[in-house]
Every structure is written in C-alpha cells, then in structure tokens.
Motif scaffolding. Structure first.
Motif, PDB file in Angstrom:
ATOM      1  N   LEU A  91      44.529  43.618  43.392  1.00  0.00           N
ATOM      2  CA  LEU A  91      43.367  43.984  44.204  1.00  0.00           C
ATOM      3  C   LEU A  91      42.913  42.823  45.084  1.00  0.00           C
ATOM      4  O   LEU A  91      42.523  43.009  46.241  1.00  0.00           O
ATOM      5  N   ASN A  92      42.932  41.606  44.532  1.00  0.00           N
ATOM      6  CA  ASN A  92      42.589  40.429  45.335  1.00  0.00           C
ATOM      7  C   ASN A  92      43.512  40.300  46.541  1.00  0.00           C
ATOM      8  O   ASN A  92      43.077  40.029  47.662  1.00  0.00           O
ATOM      9  N   ALA A  93      44.805  40.475  46.286  1.00  0.00           N
ATOM     10  CA  ALA A  93      45.790  40.347  47.361  1.00  0.00           C
ATOM     11  C   ALA A  93      45.578  41.403  48.450  1.00  0.00           C
ATOM     12  O   ALA A  93      45.780  41.145  49.637  1.00  0.00           O
ATOM     13  N   ALA A 133      43.706  43.024  38.711  1.00  0.00           N
ATOM     14  CA  ALA A 133      42.754  42.252  39.503  1.00  0.00           C
ATOM     15  C   ALA A 133      43.471  41.392  40.542  1.00  0.00           C
ATOM     16  O   ALA A 133      43.015  41.249  41.687  1.00  0.00           O
ATOM     17  N   LEU A 134      44.600  40.803  40.166  1.00  0.00           N
ATOM     18  CA  LEU A 134      45.385  39.986  41.087  1.00  0.00           C
ATOM     19  C   LEU A 134      45.873  40.816  42.278  1.00  0.00           C
ATOM     20  O   LEU A 134      45.788  40.392  43.440  1.00  0.00           O
ATOM     21  N   ILE A 193      41.041  40.827  49.768  1.00  0.00           N
ATOM     22  CA  ILE A 193      40.507  39.580  50.327  1.00  0.00           C
ATOM     23  C   ILE A 193      41.342  39.144  51.532  1.00  0.00           C
ATOM     24  O   ILE A 193      42.571  39.012  51.417  1.00  0.00           O
ATOM     25  N   ILE A 243      28.946  42.354  43.518  1.00  0.00           N
ATOM     26  CA  ILE A 243      29.808  41.469  42.729  1.00  0.00           C
ATOM     27  C   ILE A 243      29.221  41.254  41.333  1.00  0.00           C
ATOM     28  O   ILE A 243      29.906  41.389  40.320  1.00  0.00           O
TER      29      ILE A 243
END
Length: 246
Positions: free
Chosen positions: A52-54, A49-50, A57, A11
């Motif tokens: 990829l987060n969805a 990025a949003l 994670i 990270i």
C-alpha cells in the motif's frame, strides 16, 4: 493546508481502528491456532502495508532533511520544548485514569470495559475538525473542558450511564489533543528549523509515550494513597497544568 487537521486525524484514526479490530483478531487467532500463527498474520499485514505504501505514497516527495546537528538543534528551541510539554501533560492526564479503566469500570461503574472501544475512532475524527484553524486557541478551551469532565466524572461514576458518557467525552478531548499537538509541533519546526520537520513529526509520539508512562505512574501512586475514586481529581490537576503550558 486547510485539510491538514483532517488528514492527520485519518492517520491517527488508523491506530484507533487497529486497536478495535486488531485485538479481537489477535485473540481469535491465539485461541484457535498455534501461537506462531499470530506472527505469521502480523508478517502478512506488514507485507500488505508495504504494498500500500508503494502504491499510495508519491515517489517524488520533496526532501528537506538536514544534518543530524540541524535535526537535533530543534531540541534547543525553548518554544518547541514548551510545546512538547503540551502532549506530555495532556496524555498524562488521560492515562492517569485510562490505565486503571478496567478496575474503574468493574468496581466503581459496574459497566463492561469493552463498551467504549469504538469511541476512539469517532473521537479522532472529531479531533481532525477541531485541529483546523486556530487550533492552539481551541486547545486551551479543550483542557478546561477536560478538567471539568474529570471533576464531573468523580460525581457521575457511580451512575453507570452517566459515568460512561463522561468517559466517552474524555476520549474525545484526548484525541483532539493528539491531532492538534502533531500539527503544531510541525508548524513550529517549519518556522524555526525547516530542516528538522521530519524530526519534529516524531516528537508527538515521544511526548505521548512519555505522558502515558508518567500518567500511569502517577495514577498508581494516587490509587495507592487515595483509592480509585481519587483518580479524577489527579487527572483534573494534570489537565489544568496542560492548560497553563498551552
């Protein structure tokens, strides 16, 4: 749990990659397009990025958040506040020199400042491996090594190759600090205030920024009083203070 250090290093390594790749990309966009293009590019990256987060994670993560009072109770724990000083002082030592890296490399070392950009990525990866196991015990040794590196840098800086080697070593130990301090603050919060774990994870970035501001200010005073050559000695003193706190 045995992969925590390595995971956190991935990270934090993302920040190093972002610096190495993002700055020249932003410069290219600024030179070849109107200034608005940089903001459009940033917005598109935010959307990516949003997404990829969805995707990455998990949606069913356990929720251990406490009330605001429970979260802030973390700041009343003496051991956690002492641990907070570790990344503050560790980062201050690094940035007392790195804030003035351009004049150091130009005026003292005669080396292009872009030469050390990529070391951030690799040194963060090294930090992930050191952070596993008895991380705090190793960190005490790291601060002593850091002190020695700064003192040796004072003598090596006029020789470009040697000076560059010690700058790279300095970057390595600074990234070891980032990963270890992040994990240790979270471990302490789990032990003393489990409901404050999310809040504890934010303490390391706060400590790092505090160290950057303090180290840069101290470096400025040192340069004003004793010149660029005095910076390694100031950094060595800060590193020794971080060792004492650790």
């Amino acid at each position: 749990p045995s992969y925590q250090g390595r995971s956190v290093s991935y990270i934090l390594g993302g920040f190093g990659i972002a610096n190495v790749l993002g700055v020249p990309i932003g410069t290219f966009v600024g030179q070849h397009f109107e200034w608005q293009a940089a903001f459009i590019l940033t917005a598109l990256m935010g959307v990516a990025a949003l997404v990829l987060n969805a995707i990455v994670i998990p949606a069913n993560l356990s929720n251990s958040k406490g009330s605001l009072k429970e979260q802030l109770s973390l700041l009343t724990n003496g051991r956690i506040m002492l641990a907070f000083l570790i990344p503050v002082l560790g980062t201050a030592g690094v940035f007392s020199i790195y804030t003035y890296i351009r004049p150091l490399m130009d005026n003292v070392m005669a080396v292009p400042a872009g030469s050390v950009s990529w070391v951030t990525i690799f040194s963060t990866w090294i930090g992930g491996h050191v952070a596993s196991g008895n991380a705090l015990g190793r960190l005490r040794i790291v601060f002593l090594i850091q002190t020695a590196i700064y003192i040796l840098f004072f003598f090596a800086a006029p020789v470009p190759v040697l000076g560059l080697i010690f700058l790279i070593l300095s970057a390595c130990v600074s990234n070891i600090l980032n990963v270890t301090a992040q994990l240790y603050l979270i471990e302490l919060s789990v032990e003393h205030s489990p409901a404050s774990r999310d809040f504890a994870s934010s303490l390391n970035p706060v400590a790092a920024n505090t160290g950057i501001a303090g180290g840069s200010a101290l470096g400025g005073m040192v340069v004003g009083a004793g010149g660029l050559a005095a910076l390694p000695w100031a950094a060595a003193c800060i590193a020794l203070s971080a060792f004492a706190v650790t």
